[in-house]
Design a protein around this motif. Structure first.
Motif, PDB file in Angstrom:
ATOM      1  N   SER A 175       0.804  -1.215   0.000  1.00 64.56           N
ATOM      2  CA  SER A 175       0.000   0.000   0.000  1.00 64.56           C
ATOM      3  C   SER A 175       0.838   1.267   0.000  1.00 64.56           C
ATOM      4  O   SER A 175       0.321   2.352  -0.264  1.00 64.56           O
ATOM      5  CB  SER A 175      -0.928  -0.011   1.227  1.00 64.56           C
TER       6      SER A 175
ATOM      7  N   ILE B  78      -5.941  -2.157   9.080  1.00 67.32           N
ATOM      8  CA  ILE B  78      -6.579  -0.830   9.092  1.00 67.32           C
ATOM      9  C   ILE B  78      -5.854   0.108   8.130  1.00 67.32           C
ATOM     10  O   ILE B  78      -6.482   0.822   7.332  1.00 67.32           O
ATOM     11  CB  ILE B  78      -6.588  -0.253  10.522  1.00 67.32           C
ATOM     12  N   ALA B  79      -4.523   0.118   8.182  1.00 66.09           N
ATOM     13  CA  ALA B  79      -3.732   0.973   7.288  1.00 66.09           C
ATOM     14  C   ALA B  79      -3.883   0.535   5.836  1.00 66.09           C
ATOM     15  O   ALA B  79      -3.957   1.373   4.924  1.00 66.09           O
ATOM     16  CB  ALA B  79      -2.263   0.941   7.708  1.00 66.09           C
TER      17      ALA B  79
ATOM     18  N   THR C 120      -6.470  -0.848   4.456  1.00 59.71           N
ATOM     19  CA  THR C 120      -7.786  -0.407   3.992  1.00 59.71           C
ATOM     20  C   THR C 120      -7.778   1.071   3.641  1.00 59.71           C
ATOM     21  O   THR C 120      -8.340   1.492   2.623  1.00 59.71           O
ATOM     22  CB  THR C 120      -8.845  -0.688   5.072  1.00 59.71           C
ATOM     23  N   GLU C 121      -7.122   1.865   4.460  1.00 66.88           N
ATOM     24  CA  GLU C 121      -7.035   3.308   4.198  1.00 66.88           C
ATOM     25  C   GLU C 121      -6.378   3.579   2.854  1.00 66.88           C
ATOM     26  O   GLU C 121      -6.872   4.377   2.040  1.00 66.88           O
ATOM     27  CB  GLU C 121      -6.243   3.982   5.321  1.00 66.88           C
ATOM     28  N   ALA C 122      -5.260   2.919   2.590  1.00 70.94           N
ATOM     29  CA  ALA C 122      -4.511   3.155   1.351  1.00 70.94           C
ATOM     30  C   ALA C 122      -5.302   2.727   0.123  1.00 70.94           C
ATOM     31  O   ALA C 122      -5.370   3.455  -0.884  1.00 70.94           O
ATOM     32  CB  ALA C 122      -3.180   2.415   1.414  1.00 70.94           C
TER      33      ALA C 122
ATOM     34  N   ARG D 253      -8.527   2.362  -0.213  1.00 73.58           N
ATOM     35  CA  ARG D 253      -9.736   3.156  -0.415  1.00 73.58           C
ATOM     36  C   ARG D 253      -9.445   4.358  -1.296  1.00 73.58           C
ATOM     37  O   ARG D 253     -10.240   4.718  -2.173  1.00 73.58           O
ATOM     38  CB  ARG D 253     -10.290   3.641   0.930  1.00 73.58           C
ATOM     39  N   HIS D 254      -8.303   4.994  -1.087  1.00 73.55           N
ATOM     40  CA  HIS D 254      -7.941   6.174  -1.881  1.00 73.55           C
ATOM     41  C   HIS D 254      -7.612   5.791  -3.319  1.00 73.55           C
ATOM     42  O   HIS D 254      -7.909   6.542  -4.247  1.00 73.55           O
ATOM     43  CB  HIS D 254      -6.755   6.886  -1.242  1.00 73.55           C
TER      44      HIS D 254
ATOM     45  N   ARG E 250     -13.606   1.395  12.016  1.00 70.15           N
ATOM     46  CA  ARG E 250     -12.843   2.549  11.526  1.00 70.15           C
ATOM     47  C   ARG E 250     -13.322   3.015  10.155  1.00 70.15           C
ATOM     48  O   ARG E 250     -13.486   4.214   9.916  1.00 70.15           O
ATOM     49  CB  ARG E 250     -11.362   2.180  11.470  1.00 70.15           C
ATOM     50  N   HIS E 251     -13.546   2.068   9.242  1.00 71.30           N
ATOM     51  CA  HIS E 251     -13.777   2.455   7.842  1.00 71.30           C
ATOM     52  C   HIS E 251     -15.220   2.341   7.378  1.00 71.30           C
ATOM     53  O   HIS E 251     -15.553   2.819   6.282  1.00 71.30           O
ATOM     54  CB  HIS E 251     -12.874   1.630   6.930  1.00 71.30           C
TER      55      HIS E 251
END
Length: 445
Positions: free
Chosen positions: A335, A375-376, A378-380, A382-383, A410-411
């Protein structure tokens, strides 16, 4: 098989059937790609299953017409195709279609499909024996499967609950210990704090037992997850439904795609796979093996070629062949690698040129063994790719199953599937209550 049942009949276009049995002759200019034999023991049964098989054969991808020859206890159905069609491709998809037909017949008839050679003679014969299709899991059955798959995580929580309950009533110290237990079980600090607050509000100072605490924990975990469970099939709708799979290396994308294809094919869907992990020859071969196992076509290219171009080609072909679902694999990517994430965004843009609404779903496949790092990830993603759903794999191989709660909290992303084993039916649509109860070791809802 997934718990959404068989493919709805009104999803598929129904071409006009052309058959000698109906007195309609097919032009000789249309070669035949395969011969489908249907055999029964009772002639009366043939009158029942014959029209069903003919209609299904006519609806197969690439089939322009059929010619049927009836005998007292059998039908020979020639599958015709256009002169410029690829007979090998049609034969491959016909084998997949025959598997679905055999499943709907439920043992009332025996099917054999024979490939047609260029000179019009017949080649190898393949007996079509569908795998046993399991009935939809009852809640208790699902709980049992999940408890077994989540044994490491549930044991950790169950043993922890027993260890902290040293008093007859729920007091501040016990609540603190429970919150710490939930955090160490990877549920995440925010979710653990809310669960603690809910328990404090409802049960503080009351008599408690280990069973009651487990039930209370399951209820609170289910309350967090319930808005994000999958309650209907994400594969319904005008085809082809394009689903893009993304994730880091080793998360289980290719295996997940294979399991989904297996279940969809058994349910009567016309499925195509796209081997978009063009960096790894092993991934392409793995997807081809799944395609052969499921009797579904796989679009692939040589290693190193453009993944976006392959995705575009696969979508165009899926539309032309009137597929219900197109599942696209992608290369695993870290990611934090900007250039690889940019390539993923390119795949999404290219697919959108074929259909502005595509991909209709983009699923991030997460490996439960990575714990809080999910969690990290998923964040990456998603963008980069606009994630619409999560699939969490390898829950049976870790004590970190609680991380699904942390990621969801979180997401706020829908959870499509969870994987609790190696077999195709170990990939299950997500149920918040079943997962929550299994996570704390409860076998009944």
């Amino acid at each position: 098989m997934f718990g959404w049942g068989k493919k709805k009949p009104n999803q598929a276009a129904t071409p006009v059937m052309a058959s000698k049995a109906d007195g309609v002759e097919i032009a000789n200019s249309h070669p035949f790609a395969a011969l489908l034999n249907v055999q029964v023991d009772d002639p009366d049964m043939l009158r029942e299953v014959g029209p069903l098989v003919e209609a299904a054969a006519m609806a197969m991808t690439g089939v322009t017409g059929i010619e049927s020859t009836y005998e007292p206890t059998s039908i020979a159905i020639r599958l015709l195709c256009a002169p410029d069609a690829d007979p090998d491709l049609i034969f491959l998809t016909a084998r997949a279609g025959s598997l679905a037909i055999a499943g709907t017949l439920e043992g009332r008839a025996r099917l054999t499909i024979l490939e047609a050679r260029a000179d019009g003679s017949l080649g190898h014969a393949y007996a079509i024996n569908p795998s046993a299709v399991p009935t939809e899991l009852a809640p208790t059955d699902m709980i049992g499967k999940l408890v077994e798959g989540l044994q490491r995580s549930s044991s950790r929580l169950a043993e922890g609950v027993s260890a902290v309950l040293t008093k007859a009533k729920l007091d501040t110290q016990t609540l603190d210990d429970l919150e710490e237990l939930l955090i160490t079980a990877d549920l995440g600090a925010p979710a653990s704090a809310r669960i603690r607050a809910a328990l404090s509000k409802e049960r503080f100072g009351k008599d408690i037992t280990t069973q009651k605490v487990k039930e209370a924990l399951a209820a609170e975990i289910a309350a967090i997850l319930s808005p994000f469970e999958t309650t209907h099939s994400p594969f319904e709708g005008p085809g082809p439904r394009v689903i893009l799979f993304v994730g880091v290396n080793g998360s289980g994308k290719t295996t997940t795609i294979g399991k989904i294809a297996y279940n969809l094919s058994a349910a009567g869907h016309k499925v195509m796979l796209a081997a978009g992990d063009t960096f790894r020859a092993a991934a392409v071969e793995q997807l081809k093996v799944w395609g052969e196992r499921c009797n579904v076509p796989v679009v692939a290219r040589e290693t190193g070629l453009d993944a976006a171009g392959l995705a575009y080609e696969a979508f165009e072909r899926a539309k032309a062949e009137r597929m219900d679902v197109l599942l696209i694999d992608t290369a695993g990517r870290l990611s934090n690698k900007t250039e690889l994430m940019s390539e993923l965004a390119k795949i999404v843009r290219v697919i959108g040129k074929v259909d502005p609404l595509a991909p209709h779903e983009t699923w991030l496949v997460l490996d439960a063994t990575v714990g809080q790092n999910a969690i990290a990830q998923t964040e990456a993603f998603r963008h980069a790719a606009g994630i619409t759903g999560l699939v969490m794999t390898k829950l049976d191989g870790t004590a970190k199953g609680g991380v699904l709660v942390a990621v969801t909290d979180r997401h706020k992303l829908p959870i499509r599937f969870i994987g609790v084993g190696e077999h195709a039916d170990d990939l299950q649509p997500f149920s918040a209550h079943a997962f929550a109860h299994a996570l704390v070791g409860l076998r009944t809802l």
